[in-house]
Design an enzyme around this catalytic site. Sequence first.
Site, short mmCIF file in Angstrom:
data_model
loop_
_atom_site.label_atom_id
_atom_site.label_comp_id
_atom_site.label_asym_id
_atom_site.label_seq_id
_atom_site.Cartn_x
_atom_site.Cartn_y
_atom_site.Cartn_z
CG HIS A 59 112.16 34.15 43.51
ND1 HIS A 59 111.47 35.26 43.02
CD2 HIS A 59 112.72 34.12 42.06
CE1 HIS A 59 111.56 35.90 41.91
NE2 HIS A 59 111.98 34.93 41.41
CG ASP A 60 114.10 29.97 50.32
OD1 ASP A 60 113.98 30.93 51.12
OD2 ASP A 60 114.55 28.83 50.67
CG ASP B 262 109.66 26.97 25.12
OD1 ASP B 262 109.79 27.30 24.16
OD2 ASP B 262 110.13 25.85 25.39
CG HIS C 248 112.97 32.04 32.25
ND1 HIS C 248 113.56 33.33 32.25
CD2 HIS C 248 112.65 31.77 33.67
CE1 HIS C 248 113.36 33.96 33.03
NE2 HIS C 248 112.77 32.94 34.13
N GLY D 112 120.22 33.16 51.32
CA GLY D 112 120.31 31.76 51.51
C GLY D 112 119.30 30.79 51.24
NE ARG E 207 108.85 33.99 39.49
CZ ARG E 207 109.71 34.75 38.69
NH1 ARG E 207 110.49 33.95 37.87
NH2 ARG E 207 109.76 35.98 38.77
CG ASN F 231 109.22 36.97 46.11
OD1 ASN F 231 109.93 36.56 44.91
ND2 ASN F 231 109.85 37.07 47.36
CG ASP G 161 116.62 31.14 54.61
OD1 ASP G 161 115.86 31.50 53.85
OD2 ASP G 161 117.12 32.47 55.42
CB SER H 266 113.38 33.60 54.62
OG SER H 266 114.02 33.69 53.24
#
Length: 321
Positions: A69-70, A241, A196, A75, A65, A97, A77, A79
């Site tokens: 999410h990055d 699941d 998931h 992109g 995840r 997040n 990176d 961050s």
Amino acid sequence: MATAAARCQLLLVAVALAPLLAGVAGVQLSSRFYDRRCPKLQSIVRSAVAQAVATEPRMGASILRLFFHDCFVNGCDASILLDDTASFTGEKNAGPNANSVRGYAVIDAIKTQVEAACSATVSCADIVALAARDSVNLLGGPTWTVQLGRRDALNASQSAANSNLPGPGSSLDTLITMFGNKGLSPRDMTALSGAHTIGQARCTTFRDRIYSDANVNATFAALRQQTCPQTGGDATLAPIDVTTPDTFDTAYFENLASRQGLFHSDQELYNGGSQDVLVRMYRRRASTFFVDFAKAMVRMGNLAPSADTPTEIRLDCKKIN
């Protein structure tokens, strides 16, 4: 030792990815980027991820995840790893997040080991990409060749994190649009949603699903209502699941066919719409799902910051040099 079926699945992934990987060279990523400068990189990452997943299987889903999410925000990176500073508010505390992304300490620990082996050489972004691949594989999923050579951003954007990431209540049209905005097809989107099949979620992210949705299995909703009341208990966890939450397999798609998707956005993939046929295929054919998931992960991993974004190789993933 790998079973014949597992070896076949890995071969299918490798063959399917070959044309895709060949095209990555044009953006200067390479699977051999660190071969000379940090030859032990991949073994360091895999060993650390294996230890983390053995200690807590859920961590595999968390690292996967983290990568997603990055990459979806400006992109791949790294961050998302940056702490807030006086000059910018980072992504860690953005809505999607703050209470759902974890694994930062695992990445920090890997970075420390990598710096000891080859200082100022490997980006945090590449470490996250490798860790995501190994997390999937160690939980029973496919493996793939990770293209390397990413660099780390010098800033982060909480506003972009709040607007670029699909939420658990998203409709199918919204999901297709948001993934399409990143150059990912509906098929990529459905395959990536198969992530998931591992992990857990907080009650607050699926409460509306189990109390208000029409397209939900009543027995499944009642089961989840036992630990997720209509008020309170927001942080209570449930497996995404319902059958094999610590194994990367096709059970997620089986759940959708039984109207047991935990999120509204999950069930949207099997609700009389354009992705129903694909869900049924993944449900029956693990090898097809594994190949498509690996290809989609490579495509997502190719998402890059804009050309004018200042970057570096961070020595500490939490802050710029």
